[in-house]
Design a protein around this motif. Structure first.
Motif, mmCIF file in Angstrom:
data_model
loop_
_atom_site.group_PDB
_atom_site.id
_atom_site.type_symbol
_atom_site.label_atom_id
_atom_site.label_comp_id
_atom_site.label_asym_id
_atom_site.label_seq_id
_atom_site.Cartn_x
_atom_site.Cartn_y
_atom_site.Cartn_z
ATOM 1 N N MET A 216 -10.539 2.684 -1.497
ATOM 2 C CA MET A 216 -9.732 1.510 -1.178
ATOM 3 C C MET A 216 -8.956 1.037 -2.402
ATOM 4 S SD MET A 216 -12.174 -0.616 1.470
ATOM 5 C CE MET A 216 -10.844 -1.721 1.909
ATOM 6 N N HIS A 217 -9.594 1.111 -3.560
ATOM 7 C CA HIS A 217 -8.904 0.744 -4.805
ATOM 8 C C HIS A 217 -7.737 1.691 -5.076
ATOM 9 C CE1 HIS A 217 -8.339 -0.732 -8.878
ATOM 10 N NE2 HIS A 217 -8.379 0.520 -9.304
ATOM 11 N N SER A 218 -7.978 2.997 -4.883
ATOM 12 C CA SER A 218 -6.920 3.993 -5.080
ATOM 13 C C SER A 218 -5.773 3.784 -4.095
ATOM 14 C CB SER A 218 -7.503 5.402 -4.918
ATOM 15 O OG SER A 218 -6.495 6.386 -4.976
ATOM 16 N N ARG A 219 -6.109 3.461 -2.847
ATOM 17 C CA ARG A 219 -5.075 3.248 -1.834
ATOM 18 C C ARG A 219 -4.214 2.036 -2.187
ATOM 19 N NH1 ARG A 219 -4.085 4.539 3.514
ATOM 20 N NH2 ARG A 219 -3.099 2.905 4.786
ATOM 21 N N ARG A 220 -4.846 0.961 -2.636
ATOM 22 C CA ARG A 220 -4.083 -0.229 -3.026
ATOM 23 C C ARG A 220 -3.133 0.076 -4.181
ATOM 24 N NH1 ARG A 220 -8.992 -3.122 -1.897
ATOM 25 N NH2 ARG A 220 -9.591 -2.915 -4.098
ATOM 26 N N SER A 221 -3.623 0.869 -5.137
ATOM 27 C CA SER A 221 -2.777 1.227 -6.287
ATOM 28 C C SER A 221 -1.575 2.063 -5.846
ATOM 29 C CB SER A 221 -3.602 2.014 -7.313
ATOM 30 O OG SER A 221 -4.658 1.232 -7.815
ATOM 31 N N LYS A 222 -1.803 3.019 -4.948
ATOM 32 C CA LYS A 222 -0.705 3.858 -4.465
ATOM 33 C C LYS A 222 0.322 3.042 -3.682
ATOM 34 C CE LYS A 222 -3.358 8.169 -4.242
ATOM 35 N NZ LYS A 222 -3.970 9.190 -3.348
ATOM 36 N N LEU A 223 -0.163 2.105 -2.855
ATOM 37 C CA LEU A 223 0.749 1.259 -2.094
ATOM 38 C C LEU A 223 1.581 0.362 -3.019
ATOM 39 C CD1 LEU A 223 -1.535 0.216 0.911
ATOM 40 C CD2 LEU A 223 0.511 1.652 1.018
ATOM 41 N N ARG A 224 0.956 -0.098 -4.093
ATOM 42 C CA ARG A 224 1.667 -0.955 -5.040
ATOM 43 C C ARG A 224 2.859 -0.233 -5.658
ATOM 44 N NH1 ARG A 224 -2.177 -1.758 -8.791
ATOM 45 N NH2 ARG A 224 -3.285 -3.145 -7.358
ATOM 46 N N TYR A 225 2.661 1.079 -5.903
ATOM 47 C CA TYR A 225 3.745 1.871 -6.508
ATOM 48 C C TYR A 225 4.525 2.680 -5.470
ATOM 49 C CZ TYR A 225 1.545 0.615 -10.900
ATOM 50 O OH TYR A 225 1.026 -0.099 -11.967
ATOM 51 N N GLN A 226 4.305 2.352 -4.185
ATOM 52 C CA GLN A 226 5.060 2.932 -3.072
ATOM 53 C C GLN A 226 4.894 4.453 -2.972
ATOM 54 O OE1 GLN A 226 9.084 1.500 -3.637
ATOM 55 N NE2 GLN A 226 8.585 -0.544 -2.867
ATOM 56 N N ASP B 218 3.096 7.830 -1.121
ATOM 57 C CA ASP B 218 2.694 8.173 0.243
ATOM 58 C C ASP B 218 1.177 8.068 0.381
ATOM 59 O OD1 ASP B 218 5.258 8.699 1.098
ATOM 60 O OD2 ASP B 218 5.187 10.816 0.541
ATOM 61 N N VAL B 219 0.739 7.435 1.460
ATOM 62 C CA VAL B 219 -0.692 7.344 1.751
ATOM 63 C C VAL B 219 -0.907 7.652 3.234
ATOM 64 C CG1 VAL B 219 -1.185 5.635 -0.045
ATOM 65 C CG2 VAL B 219 -0.532 4.867 2.239
ATOM 66 N N LEU B 220 -2.153 7.939 3.592
ATOM 67 C CA LEU B 220 -2.476 8.167 4.989
ATOM 68 C C LEU B 220 -2.300 6.889 5.806
ATOM 69 C CD1 LEU B 220 -5.758 10.287 4.653
ATOM 70 C CD2 LEU B 220 -3.606 11.100 5.607
ATOM 71 N N PRO B 221 -1.920 7.002 7.058
ATOM 72 C CA PRO B 221 -1.898 5.816 7.938
ATOM 73 C C PRO B 221 -3.297 5.203 8.015
ATOM 74 C CG PRO B 221 -0.776 7.675 8.967
ATOM 75 C CD PRO B 221 -1.441 8.206 7.744
ATOM 76 N N PRO B 222 -3.392 3.892 8.255
ATOM 77 C CA PRO B 222 -4.703 3.214 8.252
ATOM 78 C C PRO B 222 -5.757 3.882 9.136
ATOM 79 C CG PRO B 222 -2.941 1.600 8.350
ATOM 80 C CD PRO B 222 -2.284 2.933 8.456
ATOM 81 N N ALA B 223 -5.359 4.324 10.333
ATOM 82 C CA ALA B 223 -6.331 4.941 11.239
ATOM 83 C C ALA B 223 -6.876 6.242 10.660
ATOM 84 C CB ALA B 223 -5.681 5.209 12.604
ATOM 85 N N TRP B 224 -5.992 7.079 10.123
ATOM 86 C CA TRP B 224 -6.433 8.349 9.533
ATOM 87 C C TRP B 224 -7.234 8.119 8.256
ATOM 88 C CZ3 TRP B 224 -6.574 12.875 11.823
ATOM 89 C CH2 TRP B 224 -5.731 13.105 12.919
ATOM 90 N N PHE B 225 -6.857 7.090 7.499
ATOM 91 C CA PHE B 225 -7.610 6.739 6.291
ATOM 92 C C PHE B 225 -9.038 6.344 6.647
ATOM 93 C CE2 PHE B 225 -8.855 3.400 3.179
ATOM 94 C CZ PHE B 225 -8.938 4.213 2.055
ATOM 95 N N ALA B 226 -9.189 5.573 7.715
ATOM 96 C CA ALA B 226 -10.520 5.160 8.181
ATOM 97 C C ALA B 226 -11.326 6.366 8.650
ATOM 98 C CB ALA B 226 -10.396 4.135 9.314
ATOM 99 N N VAL B 227 -10.669 7.280 9.376
ATOM 100 C CA VAL B 227 -11.348 8.500 9.839
ATOM 101 C C VAL B 227 -11.826 9.333 8.652
ATOM 102 C CG1 VAL B 227 -11.003 10.716 11.001
ATOM 103 C CG2 VAL B 227 -10.148 8.614 12.048
ATOM 104 N N GLN B 228 -10.968 9.465 7.625
ATOM 105 C CA GLN B 228 -11.345 10.227 6.436
ATOM 106 C C GLN B 228 -12.578 9.631 5.769
ATOM 107 O OE1 GLN B 228 -8.364 11.228 3.192
ATOM 108 N NE2 GLN B 228 -9.735 9.907 2.025
ATOM 109 N N MET B 229 -12.586 8.303 5.604
ATOM 110 C CA MET B 229 -13.720 7.658 4.944
ATOM 111 C C MET B 229 -15.003 7.807 5.756
ATOM 112 S SD MET B 229 -12.574 4.275 2.861
ATOM 113 C CE MET B 229 -12.227 3.279 4.286
#
Length: 385
Positions: A190-200, A202-213
């Motif tokens: 979640m920390h890594s995802r927030r950092s990537k979003l801050r710098y724009q 590409d990240v997985l969509p929320p649903a796929w991110f949840a499935v991965q976790m």
């Protein structure tokens, strides 16, 4: 969907090897009648491949710089022989002996790194000479005989398990560690995802991110549950986890790691950018020497003997693990986790083929084809790019 496709293409080797590991495990689980993933066999898989995985971490750094080290098996055998002389013959205590052996490994790495980095002799030639030299020195040190047994404390490196203060039929501490790792993984992702979003990025969509976790958390807890059914977490697994964590951090988050990748990507460009290419190459070989020494100690502890035949083909297994795990034959590409996954693919294949009764001849042939396919796949991807 377009974003998922893009992310998969950008990480095709890493995702491909994870999928391959899962499929190979399922295949041999079925063919072996459920034996492959039994708690005892899973524990044996870890113990049997631990020294190769230690080597693979060091070999990965060497391969990323565009070099190769053919001597690691002989260095592991040589250091194992020295450890036998120190602990078995001279009765020197465990900790000083281990420290001396690691320093010898560093000296061996410095010797080879000097010829590669500063004299500019190709690493293939230097380490081929080292393979012959240290195999000969192993024979001289042991005088053609094995030395055994080692002190009980030393044996626990490869045969010991973490103590469970709770007791009971199931190793409760292992389950608690699995739960703690799950929480740590969720926090870091979640920390890594927030950092990537801050710098724009590409990240997985929320649903796929949840499935991965969810999938990763399930795997972590299933793995610790299987280990808890036997004796819990082996000591060597703690060492491996620490090495993976430290080297992943170094390669991804430090200047030294960036310099290693830059050197392997384009040596001339790296030098013009201020990277001290000779020093980086030298220290990568010193590091390889230390990890080869560590691998030799782990193997000696598992075997409970220092033997002249130790380390045979270790270098081939370590190199294969790196290439199968996504390292590029031309340097500049590879991850620590990928090398570990590659080593596990080889280990599961070896174990699975033995369980179903395939002879060593078939095993060697199949492993050779897998290695060829992995490198061919890398070349194909580069040509497409």
């Amino acid at each position: 969907m377009a974003m998922l496709t893009k992310l998969f293409k950008n990480n095709i080797r890493q995702y491909g090897m994870i999928i391959a590991l899962v499929l190979i495990s399922v295949l041999f689980q079925i063919l072996s009648g459920g034996t492959l993933l039994k708690p005892l066999n899973v524990t044996n898989l870890i113990l049997q491949n631990s020294y190769i995985l230690v080597l693979a971490i060091g070999m990965l750094l060497v391969i990323i710089t565009g070099n190769i080290d053919l001597s690691v098996g002989s260095v592991a055998a040589f250091v194992g022989a020295i450890s036998g002389v120190l602990m078995v013959s001279q009765k020197i205590p465990f900790l000083p002996s281990v420290l001396i052996c690691l320093l010898i490994g560093a000296a061996v790495g410095a010797w080879q790194g000097f010829w590669v980095a500063y004299v500019r002799i190709p690493a293939f030639i230097v380490t081929l000479a080292g393979m012959l030299l240290f195999r000969g020195l192993t024979m001289i040190v042991l005088k053609g005989m094995s030395l055994a047994p080692y002190p009980k404390t030393f044996q626990k490196i490869s045969s010991g398990f973490i103590h469970d203060p709770f007791g009971g039929r199931v190793h409760l501490l292992t389950l608690l560690i699995g739960a703690a790792l799950s929480v740590l993984y969720i926090y870091m992702e979640m920390h890594s995802r927030r950092s990537k979003l801050r710098y724009q990025f590409d990240v997985l969509p929320p649903a796929w991110f949840a499935v991965q976790m969810i999938l990763v958390v399930l795997v972590i807890n299933l793995f610790t549950w299987v280990l808890a059914q036997y004796n819990g977490i082996p000591n060597i697994l703690i060492l491996l986890a620490a090495l993976v964590a430290v080297y992943s951090f170094v390669m991804n988050k430090t200047v030294m790691g960036r310099h290693i990748y830059a050197l392997g990507g384009n040596e001339k460009a790296a030098k013009l950018s201020g990277v001290k290419t000779k020093a980086v190459t030298f220290w990568v070989f010193v590091n390889m020497g230390v990890l080869a020494a560590m691998s030799g100690l782990v193997f000696a502890a598992r075997l409970n003997a220092a033997t002249p035949k130790a380390g045979t083909n270790f270098e081939l297994d370590a190199i294969a693990a790196c290439f199968i795990g996504g390292a590029s034959a031309t340097g500049g590409v590879g991850t620590v986790l990928g090398a570990i996954i590659g080593g596990l693919v080889m280990g599961v294949m070896n174990n699975g083929m033995s369980l179903v009764g395939l002879g060593i001849d078939w095993q060697q042939g199949i492993k050779g084809l897998v290695l060829l396919f992995a490198v061919g796949f890398d070349i194909y991807n580069k040509s497409k790019a």
